[in-house]
Design a protein around this motif. Structure first.
Motif, PDB file in Angstrom:
ATOM      1  N   TYR A  17       0.820  -1.204   0.000  1.00  0.00           N
ATOM      2  CA  TYR A  17       0.000   0.000   0.000  1.00  0.00           C
ATOM      3  C   TYR A  17       0.859   1.261   0.000  1.00  0.00           C
ATOM      4  N   TYR A  18       0.404   2.265  -0.768  1.00  0.00           N
ATOM      5  CA  TYR A  18       0.894   3.643  -0.615  1.00  0.00           C
ATOM      6  C   TYR A  18      -0.204   4.387   0.125  1.00  0.00           C
ATOM      7  N   GLY A  19      -0.012   4.610   1.430  1.00  0.00           N
ATOM      8  CA  GLY A  19      -1.098   5.186   2.225  1.00  0.00           C
ATOM      9  C   GLY A  19      -2.286   4.246   2.214  1.00  0.00           C
ATOM     10  N   ASN A  20      -3.452   4.760   1.813  1.00  0.00           N
ATOM     11  CA  ASN A  20      -4.654   3.916   1.753  1.00  0.00           C
ATOM     12  C   ASN A  20      -4.829   3.248   0.389  1.00  0.00           C
ATOM     13  N   ALA A  21      -3.992   3.616  -0.558  1.00  0.00           N
ATOM     14  CA  ALA A  21      -4.138   3.066  -1.919  1.00  0.00           C
ATOM     15  C   ALA A  21      -3.349   1.774  -2.054  1.00  0.00           C
ATOM     16  N   GLN A  22      -4.039   0.688  -2.389  1.00  0.00           N
ATOM     17  CA  GLN A  22      -3.356  -0.591  -2.544  1.00  0.00           C
ATOM     18  C   GLN A  22      -2.748  -0.683  -3.939  1.00  0.00           C
ATOM     19  N   ALA A  23      -1.452  -1.041  -3.985  1.00  0.00           N
ATOM     20  CA  ALA A  23      -0.726  -1.090  -5.262  1.00  0.00           C
ATOM     21  C   ALA A  23      -0.479  -2.514  -5.737  1.00  0.00           C
ATOM     22  N   LEU A  24      -0.336  -3.463  -4.790  1.00  0.00           N
ATOM     23  CA  LEU A  24      -0.106  -4.867  -5.148  1.00  0.00           C
ATOM     24  C   LEU A  24      -1.062  -5.742  -4.349  1.00  0.00           C
ATOM     25  N   TYR A  25      -1.585  -6.782  -4.993  1.00  0.00           N
ATOM     26  CA  TYR A  25      -2.613  -7.622  -4.390  1.00  0.00           C
ATOM     27  C   TYR A  25      -2.218  -9.101  -4.400  1.00  0.00           C
ATOM     28  N   ASP A  26      -2.121  -9.698  -3.233  1.00  0.00           N
ATOM     29  CA  ASP A  26      -2.045 -11.166  -3.080  1.00  0.00           C
ATOM     30  C   ASP A  26      -1.041 -11.828  -4.030  1.00  0.00           C
ATOM     31  N   ILE A  27       0.191 -11.341  -4.021  1.00  0.00           N
ATOM     32  CA  ILE A  27       1.203 -11.873  -4.942  1.00  0.00           C
ATOM     33  C   ILE A  27       1.919 -13.059  -4.300  1.00  0.00           C
ATOM     34  N   ASN A  28       1.973 -14.151  -5.036  1.00  0.00           N
ATOM     35  CA  ASN A  28       2.755 -15.325  -4.654  1.00  0.00           C
ATOM     36  C   ASN A  28       3.672 -15.679  -5.827  1.00  0.00           C
ATOM     37  N   MET A  29       4.955 -15.869  -5.522  1.00  0.00           N
ATOM     38  CA  MET A  29       5.908 -16.088  -6.606  1.00  0.00           C
ATOM     39  C   MET A  29       7.161 -16.753  -6.079  1.00  0.00           C
TER      40      MET A  29
END
Length: 255
Positions: A17-29
């Motif tokens: 997250y940047y503040g309240n804005a989510q930038a990446l979601y549930d990444i598995n790698m």
């Protein structure tokens, strides 16, 4: 956590997250050792944010938050007892725009070595030479190491920045669009260099150039709107992707 033998990096349930804005979601790698992973996807999809996860460059931005685990050799790099300076020695980075210091070629390459305590002139000279050789630049600059790095061509400056990253002997090299500002000849040199470097380093490269991703990488990950849509062997991703979204992007239907 268990680290399978050939895995260098593991990402588990990552949200950012940047503040309240989510930038990446549930990444598995999983990222294999001494392989090249290309990150592709449209602008603003989270590729650069993701690559900066691995050397904690996002930490310097106020208000960021990470959830999940990022393991390097089985150890979580976001645990409270991690030495971030030591981490950044292991994980070098080359940026989109070459950013040499307004110093001599020698001082550019030796900069990180001096920060990490190397003082002996002979040692410094040997490491600078080795790094410039590894970055395929030595033959072009060996007679002018005292000249200002800003006088080098764009392609030479980018290879100098690669030499600077290699000097501290990292294990992983992050490259955020390293050839996007370069002419075709310089781009070809950078691509050839990536092929050589992967014998020693694990490389993650962000690129908008899909032909480049196909040429240089072993594996490719397609990101869209902060989500990892698909990851796999590069040839398979480009010829037989599993997800229609990936196929649409690769064939130019959007992006």
């Amino acid at each position: 956590m268990v680290n399978p033998k050939n895995l260098k990096l593991q990402v588990r349930d990552l949200n950012f997250y940047y503040g309240n804005a989510q930038a990446l979601y549930d990444i598995n790698m999983d990222i294999e050792e001494k392989k090249v992973l290309a990150l592709i996807g449209p602008s603003g999809c989270g590729k650069s944010t993701f690559i900066r996860i691995f050397n904690r460059m996002n930490d310097i931005i106020l208000g960021t938050k990470l959830e999940g685990n990022v393991l390097l050799d089985g150890k979580d790099i976001y645990s409270s007892n991690i030495d971030v300076v030591g981490l950044r020695k292991k994980v070098g980075m080359v940026f989109q725009k070459s950013n040499p210091f307004p110093k001599s070629i020698f001082d550019n390459v030796s900069y990180g070595l001096k920060i990490h305590g190397m003082k002996a002139k002979d040692e410094l000279k040997a490491m600078v030479e080795k790094s410039l050789i590894n970055a395929a630049l030595w033959d072009e600059v060996k007679d002018r190491l005292d000249s200002n790095a800003m006088n080098l061509s764009g392609g030479q400056q980018q290879r100098l920045c690669i030499a600077r990253a290699l000097a501290v002997e990292p294990e992983i090299l992050l490259m955020d669009e390293p050839a996007s500002a370069l002419d075709p000849k310089s781009t070809a040199k950078i691509e050839e260099l990536i092929g050589e470097l992967q014998k020693k380093y694990t490389i993650i490269i962000v690129t908008h150039n899909m032909q480049q991703a196909a040429r240089v990488s072993d594996h490719t990950a397609f990101f869209y709107e902060g989500r990892l849509i698909e990851i796999g062997e590069t040839e398979k991703i480009f010829t037989k992707p599993e997800k229609k979204h990936t196929e649409d992007y690769i064939t130019g239907r959007f992006g």
